[in-house]
Scaffold this motif. Structure first.
Motif, PDB file in Angstrom:
ATOM      1  N   UNK A 183       0.829  -1.202   0.000  1.00 46.15           N
ATOM      2  CA  UNK A 183       0.000   0.000   0.000  1.00 46.15           C
ATOM      3  C   UNK A 183       0.866   1.257   0.000  1.00 46.15           C
ATOM      4  N   UNK A 184       1.910   1.247   0.813  1.00 44.14           N
ATOM      5  CA  UNK A 184       2.847   2.364   0.860  1.00 44.14           C
ATOM      6  C   UNK A 184       3.515   2.558  -0.503  1.00 44.14           C
ATOM      7  N   UNK A 185       3.976   1.435  -1.091  1.00 47.07           N
ATOM      8  CA  UNK A 185       4.670   1.497  -2.379  1.00 47.07           C
ATOM      9  C   UNK A 185       3.782   1.970  -3.515  1.00 47.07           C
ATOM     10  N   UNK A 186       2.509   1.563  -3.493  1.00 49.83           N
ATOM     11  CA  UNK A 186       1.586   2.000  -4.546  1.00 49.83           C
ATOM     12  C   UNK A 186       1.400   3.517  -4.520  1.00 49.83           C
ATOM     13  N   UNK A 187       1.400   4.098  -3.326  1.00 47.23           N
ATOM     14  CA  UNK A 187       1.319   5.557  -3.241  1.00 47.23           C
ATOM     15  C   UNK A 187       2.628   6.195  -3.685  1.00 47.23           C
ATOM     16  N   UNK A 188       3.738   5.720  -3.137  1.00 52.31           N
ATOM     17  CA  UNK A 188       5.029   6.343  -3.450  1.00 52.31           C
ATOM     18  C   UNK A 188       5.353   6.268  -4.944  1.00 52.31           C
ATOM     19  N   UNK A 189       5.161   5.102  -5.559  1.00 53.30           N
ATOM     20  CA  UNK A 189       5.514   4.931  -6.963  1.00 53.30           C
ATOM     21  C   UNK A 189       4.593   5.714  -7.896  1.00 53.30           C
ATOM     22  N   UNK A 190       3.478   6.224  -7.379  1.00 56.92           N
ATOM     23  CA  UNK A 190       2.564   7.011  -8.200  1.00 56.92           C
ATOM     24  C   UNK A 190       3.109   8.392  -8.522  1.00 56.92           C
ATOM     25  N   UNK A 191       4.273   8.736  -7.955  1.00 59.36           N
ATOM     26  CA  UNK A 191       4.888  10.010  -8.331  1.00 59.36           C
ATOM     27  C   UNK A 191       5.184  10.040  -9.835  1.00 59.36           C
ATOM     28  N   UNK A 192       5.306   8.854 -10.453  1.00 55.80           N
ATOM     29  CA  UNK A 192       5.602   8.794 -11.888  1.00 55.80           C
ATOM     30  C   UNK A 192       4.445   9.338 -12.728  1.00 55.80           C
ATOM     31  N   UNK A 193       3.231   9.295 -12.162  1.00 52.79           N
ATOM     32  CA  UNK A 193       2.072   9.817 -12.883  1.00 52.79           C
ATOM     33  C   UNK A 193       2.050  11.348 -12.824  1.00 52.79           C
TER      34      UNK A 193
END
Length: 406
Positions: free
Chosen positions: A223-233
């Motif tokens: 859950x943490x990673x899904x938020x953090x990696x969304x910076x690419x959007x």
């Protein structure tokens, strides 16, 4: 002289093996040219379509998801040094192969192969730090390594962009050279310790531990990673809001600058208590920062949002590494670290796809609200697990003390 003595004392606080990791990590990250510029290379030099480039970049996440889960058991069996050398030397070979790959299929296969090999490194390196350090020193060591990673991450794209103007092929060769140099450094200088003999009970252990606390921790990490990696959007949103590529780079530069400036002092502050609640706070700040993007329409508002989620990233990083390194028995430390690491790989693969789907369905504001909600869910889950995590860490500490006495 006093300043030199202080530096000498600081260096002697950590064992030689840790400094081999630290300098090798800095060297490798300073030479990490290919991955940050891969999308540009595939578009401008290889002339692949946007869809093809997206699929190829997704191979990085897929490879990491598979490889980090496998790296843990391999590290437990053969040791961190063996796994790190395999990852770095194999990654160097695949980088060279990528430099001559032609067409979509060969390039996709090369990127997947590179990711499968190079991603073996991270769980092994985290396990190495855990084996070399203990207590509050372990959290500080993880943050020192995190600092070196981000110094390289902030420098390599700039240096790589300058070198790319002279020769794109040169980037592949230099990247492979730094990976090979780090592998050689480990082979020559990293201390070797005998792996404990695996008894019949150890051989009978399942590849995936039957530990509910571990899997709940993995869910929180996902859950943490899904938020953090969304910076690419964020790049897509910036384009929709009329910002330039230069402005996007300026906003992301805030993240790198803050990690370099605040990573060590914040990490050392957190190491003093080592309380699991720091990780929940980090997740909450991450969510608050991404929620800020939902209402941001100016460059400064987006920068403020990045400041908030970067603080969450810094706070969560070192303490999460320490917790997972102590959650499982020492004989399965690599396995535990690898499984949590594979969640980050899965998030790398899924986050851009999830972000794209949400952006189309809900618009930028709705997308950021949902993505921020994932981080808040992670924070709540980590708070719910706090008591059991503390109990497990206390148990591991008592077991370590008993082993030392015997």
């Amino acid at each position: 002289m006093a300043r030199v003595s202080a530096l000498t004392r600081a260096a002697s606080t950590y064992p030689t093996g840790f400094w081999v990791l630290w300098w090798g990590t800095l060297l490798n990250r300073l030479g990490e040219f290919v991955v940050p510029l891969l999308g540009f290379y595939l578009t401008a030099q290889a002339h692949l379509s946007v869809t093809q480039v997206s699929v190829i970049l997704a191979m990085l996440g897929l490879g990491r998801f598979v490889s980090e889960g496998l790296s843990g058991p391999l590290t437990d069996r053969r040791g961190p040094a063996f796994t790190m050398i395999l990852a770095l030397s194999g990654g160097a070979v695949m980088i060279l192969a990528l430099s001559v790959a032609q067409g979509f299929w060969w390039t996709a296969a090369g990127v997947l192969g590179f990711s499968l090999l190079s991603a073996l490194y991270k769980p092994a390196a985290s396990t190495a730090v855990a084996e070399l350090t203990q207590g509050a020193q372990r959290t500080r060591a993880y943050n020192l390594l995190y600092w070196a990673i981000n110094v390289g991450a902030a420098t390599a794209p700039v240096l790589g962009g300058w070198l790319a103007g002279r020769s794109m092929r040169l980037l592949f060769w230099l990247d492979a050279a730094t990976m090979a140099a780090y592998a050689l450094l480990l082979a020559l200088l990293y201390p070797r310790t005998a792996r404990p003999a695996r008894n019949a009970a150890a051989h009978a252990r399942p590849l995936l531990p039957r530990d509910l606390l571990l899997w709940q921790f993995c869910l929180a990490s996902l859950l943490f990673g899904l938020t953090y990696q969304s910076y690419k959007v964020l790049a897509v949103v910036f384009a929709q809001q009329g910002f330039s590529a230069v402005q996007y780079g300026q906003v992301l530069a805030v993240n790198g600058a803050l990690v370099v400036l605040l990573g060590l002092p914040l990490g050392h502050l957190i190491a003093r208590s080592g309380h699991p609640r720091w990780q929940a706070l980090g997740a909450a700040l991450l969510g608050a920062g991404f929620l800020g993007h939902a209402v941001a329409h100016t460059l400064w508002a987006h920068m403020l949002a990045v400041v908030v989620w970067t603080a969450g990233e810094i706070i969560a990083y070192g303490i999460s590494k320490t917790i997972i390194s102590e959650l499982g028995p020492p004989a399965q430390r690599g396995t535990y670290i690898g499984l949590v690491g594979s969640m980050a790989g899965l998030a790398t693969l899924l986050a851009p796809l999830l972000g794209g789907a949400l952006l189309q369905a809900l618009g930028a504001g709705g997308m950021w609200v949902v993505i921020a909600g994932l981080a808040f869910m992670a924070a709540l889950l980590l708070l719910a697990l706090e008591g059991r995590v503390q109990g497990r860490l206390l148990q591991r500490g008592q077991e370590a003390g008993q082993e030392a006495l015997t």
